[in-house]
Design an enzyme around this catalytic site. Sequence first.
Site, PDB file in Angstrom:
ATOM      1  CE  LYS A   1      -3.605   2.425   2.283  1.00 14.16           C
ATOM      2  NZ  LYS A   1      -4.663   1.501   3.843  1.00 14.16           N
TER       3      LYS A   1
ATOM      4  CB  SER B   1      -8.004   3.498   2.886  1.00 10.50           C
ATOM      5  OG  SER B   1      -7.152   2.529   3.475  1.00 10.50           O
TER       6      SER B   1
ATOM      7  CB  SER C   1      -8.973   0.623   5.402  1.00  6.35           C
ATOM      8  OG  SER C   1      -9.163   1.645   5.710  1.00  6.35           O
TER       9      SER C   1
END
Lengths: 454, 74
Positions: free
Chosen positions: A79, A148, A172
């Site tokens: 990420k 996210s 997330s």
Amino acid sequence: MNAPWQLSALEASRAMAAGRLTSRALTESLLARIRQLDGKLHVWETLDAEGALRAAAAADAAKRRDRTGALHGIPIGLKDIYYTNGLRTSMSSKVFRDFVPQYDAAFVERVKAAGAIVLGKTVTTEFATGDPSPTVNPWDHSHTPGGSSSGSAVGVAVGMMPIASGSQTAGSVVRPAAYNGVVGLKPTYGLVSRYGVFPCSWTLDTLGWMTRTVADAALVLDVVAGYDQRDPASVRAREPKALAAIESMGSGYSPRIGLVAGYFSQKSTLEVNEHVLETVERLKVGGARVEPFELPASFDGIHEAQVAIDYTECSLAHRRTFGAQPDDYAPNIRSRVEVGAVIPASAYVQAQRVRRRFRADMDEALEGFDAIVMPSTPSPAGDTSTTGDPMFQSPWTVAGLPELTLPSGLSRGGLPIGIQFVGRGFEDTAVLRVAAWAEAVLGAGPGWPGEDAA
Amino acid sequence: MTDRGMVPTREQAYVALRSDVVRAWGEARAKAVEATLRKTADAIWKLSTLEFEEAEKPGFFLNDAARPDGKVSE
């Protein structure tokens, strides 16, 4: 035989150990998959194809006795809030669009030391908060991929990599994993160091990851769990040894599972409720001892505690950069930074008390259960105006308890549905065992998204 | 009226485009602020209604509270 991009990390690792696969062939297969699909799906913020191929060649060249790492030669995605030495880390934001860290996050240090190959950085919602990212749900483009950690979830779902990292401040990791039909693990708060990962909220942020099998999720936990003095929340806990625990699970294993009703069934759609009850019936037939589980009274106020803590800490984390470049912030994160600055201190302290009481009550209530089960999300993925509601994940983030979503089927509309398991603090291995057992009982997951969508 | 009077100049077209963008930005921002404020106000109210023992610790140390004996090794 499956194409290399279809293999789980463990399958690929074993194929490499047996001399049937090279890291370079695996990496090339994944890069071809990325080239084929990323124009539609927008999974990658920064792809390091050259670096990955170089690292793969080095992994193949390593002598057999040097191939000791559990992730030797396995490509992974990170990420884009995880610092990577020499590789751009933008938080998918305008503010950090050209930022290149000079060091690796602790997580990155550990996976590299275990032999993993960094393919690149996956798209996150801006600063890992609520403004939708450009990433597309491969099951249906008109639905959100969640957030996210949207790029990581979608990339794993379509076979761009077997493992991708995420982070969870409300929901997330688990929510995007559930929306895309993959496994998502958020371990106990404090078990995995967050050093070198851009913060949303220091007392809530927890690293996690997406995989296509429970065994792969366990494999990663074994590599990245451990004390790190550079993260003030880091805890000296027992080594999880999760993969060994899964692999040594005998045929007589019969987990005791608590079925959570109340809030989670009231807030779910009829379809999700029916799906969860049918799935639990299958687990019972498979040998699980399922009993009703009642949430403690201290559950009341847990969502509000998440909001007060998250917004307050988010406001402080962004104080300097927001002050300098407010117009470079998207609307959702901008309003969060502004409103978070005026939350009363009494509300913040009260929120921390709420979470402490709920955690203590949950640890007590979970005594004797291997895990509790409930839907991962109230419904399958909704439209693209938001990343979905974290209401089913945030209580477990606030309490710091281990949480894992397992894909368990498809909705009538063809979108993935997941069930989630939650366990006692630092009993992540127990949660992974239950999930691995359930995965075996329920059979294959939702498979690959359709060719058209992917 | 001449054609020149009907067709906006490049500058006019630019201003119209900019004002549309600014309006859309303002609407998105107002919507986000309103939603965040409402959610925050609800949270503050709810938290204020919850009762605790006065002597209870403030609760900053989640993992200190959660580390039972035997779960921690040096």
